[in-house]
Design a protein around this motif. Sequence first.
Motif, mmCIF file in Angstrom:
data_model
loop_
_atom_site.group_PDB
_atom_site.id
_atom_site.type_symbol
_atom_site.label_atom_id
_atom_site.label_comp_id
_atom_site.label_asym_id
_atom_site.label_seq_id
_atom_site.Cartn_x
_atom_site.Cartn_y
_atom_site.Cartn_z
ATOM 1 N N LEU A 194 8.266 34.058 71.688
ATOM 2 C CA LEU A 194 9.601 34.423 71.193
ATOM 3 C C LEU A 194 10.667 34.061 72.224
ATOM 4 N N ARG B 95 14.598 34.864 76.063
ATOM 5 C CA ARG B 95 14.846 36.157 75.388
ATOM 6 C C ARG B 95 14.146 37.242 76.199
ATOM 7 N N ALA B 96 14.884 38.269 76.534
ATOM 8 C CA ALA B 96 14.332 39.452 77.213
ATOM 9 C C ALA B 96 13.618 39.103 78.515
ATOM 10 N N ALA C 23 9.811 29.944 86.193
ATOM 11 C CA ALA C 23 10.825 28.905 85.992
ATOM 12 C C ALA C 23 11.252 28.290 87.333
ATOM 13 N N GLU C 24 11.402 29.122 88.344
ATOM 14 C CA GLU C 24 11.900 28.623 89.631
ATOM 15 C C GLU C 24 10.875 27.736 90.340
ATOM 16 N N GLU D 177 5.732 30.063 81.095
ATOM 17 C CA GLU D 177 5.269 31.453 81.121
ATOM 18 C C GLU D 177 4.279 31.612 82.284
ATOM 19 N N ARG E 254 -0.986 35.195 78.459
ATOM 20 C CA ARG E 254 0.054 34.812 77.488
ATOM 21 C C ARG E 254 0.015 33.302 77.249
ATOM 22 N N GLY F 29 9.896 32.193 79.893
ATOM 23 C CA GLY F 29 9.315 33.525 79.663
ATOM 24 C C GLY F 29 8.972 33.747 78.209
HETATM 25 C C1 LIG Z 1 9.821 41.101 78.386
HETATM 26 S S1 LIG Z 1 8.890 39.649 78.251
HETATM 27 C C2 LIG Z 1 9.709 38.818 76.926
HETATM 28 C C3 LIG Z 1 8.820 37.830 76.259
HETATM 29 C C4 LIG Z 1 9.439 37.090 75.061
HETATM 30 N N1 LIG Z 1 10.487 36.187 75.503
HETATM 31 C C5 LIG Z 1 9.974 38.071 74.047
HETATM 32 O O1 LIG Z 1 11.177 38.082 73.795
HETATM 33 O O2 LIG Z 1 9.175 38.845 73.482
HETATM 34 C C6 LIG Z 1 9.394 38.680 79.671
HETATM 35 C C7 LIG Z 1 8.533 37.453 79.860
HETATM 36 O O3 LIG Z 1 9.106 36.652 80.892
HETATM 37 C C8 LIG Z 1 8.094 36.208 81.759
HETATM 38 N N2 LIG Z 1 8.761 35.943 83.057
HETATM 39 C C9 LIG Z 1 9.187 36.847 83.958
HETATM 40 N N3 LIG Z 1 9.767 36.223 85.025
HETATM 41 C C10 LIG Z 1 9.702 34.892 84.770
HETATM 42 C C11 LIG Z 1 10.109 33.725 85.484
HETATM 43 N N4 LIG Z 1 10.688 33.824 86.690
HETATM 44 N N5 LIG Z 1 9.904 32.516 84.932
HETATM 45 C C12 LIG Z 1 9.305 32.416 83.706
HETATM 46 N N6 LIG Z 1 8.896 33.490 82.989
HETATM 47 C C13 LIG Z 1 9.088 34.707 83.507
HETATM 48 C C14 LIG Z 1 7.084 37.345 81.767
HETATM 49 O O4 LIG Z 1 5.788 36.933 82.161
HETATM 50 C C15 LIG Z 1 7.125 37.789 80.320
HETATM 51 O O5 LIG Z 1 6.192 37.116 79.503
#
Ligand SMILES: C[S@@+](CC[C@H](N)C(=O)[O-])C[C@H]1O[C@@H](n2cnc3c(N)ncnc32)[C@H](O)[C@@H]1O
Length: 214
Positions: free
Chosen positions: A82, A143-144, A128-129, A100, A105, A77
């Motif tokens: 980040l 992160r987040a 990821a899954e 991602e 993005r 993600g």
């Molecule tokens: C709130 S954003 C945080 C982005 C970055 N990590 C940050 O800290 O600014 C969450 C990110 O996770 C991605 N995401 C959500 N579910 C995911 C998954 N199952 N596998 C991979 N990425 C995922 C979203 O597309 C999004 O870009």
Amino acid sequence: MTDDVAPVLEQEPAAAADLFGDRIELARSFTGELARRGEELGLIGPLELPRLWTRHILNSALLAPLLEAEGRVADVGSGAGLPGLVLAIARPDVAFTLIEPMERRCDWLNAESERLGLENVTVLRGRAEDVADAVVVDQVTARAVSALSKLIPLTVPLVRSGGQLILMKGARVDEEIEKARKVILRKRLTDVEVLELGVGVVEETTRVFRATVD
Ligand SMILES: C[S@@+](CC[C@H](N)C(=O)[O-])C[C@H]1O[C@@H](n2cnc3c(N)ncnc32)[C@H](O)[C@@H]1O
């Protein structure tokens, strides 16, 4: 698009040069581009500009010393990059896969990796899954993305036996660990610990959930 990013760049904390060493110019270039285009691309909120360095860039770079020399890292993600792209700047010896699902993005991550000449970055579009079969790494970062009870099952399949989860969390990490207790046992994580990084360096201490995968 914000043209004048000078005020953001001027807020570079002294610790940035220490954390990035001879990669500081790349870190400045990435920070400038994120300040310029991040809001328009939906990568950062408008309120984030004044704290781009402390809350986002440095906060991400604090993980750099936790990464294995010449290892493989998947950042789940990555969003704006980040912590994955920031870490790829700080640690050119480590190979990063940025996972991602959102196309826009991924376009940003690819464009920035290319613009900055980062040869240690691969962007993988997907959740990821859904990409676990294609990825095996020594360490995974995130992160987040989601709470530990969801994030642990998403990230464990990406990591080799003996590898690590390095998951950035907020002030309520202990509460999240409590809620994820069963998952932690079921996934047989060991060496579970919370690291507090950046005390006195970043605005808010960075809390990291670190654990070893069986
Ligand atoms: C709130 S954003 C945080 C982005 C970055 N990590 C940050 O800290 O600014 C969450 C990110 O996770 C991605 N995401 C959500 N579910 C995911 C998954 N199952 N596998 C991979 N990425 C995922 C979203 O597309 C999004 O870009």
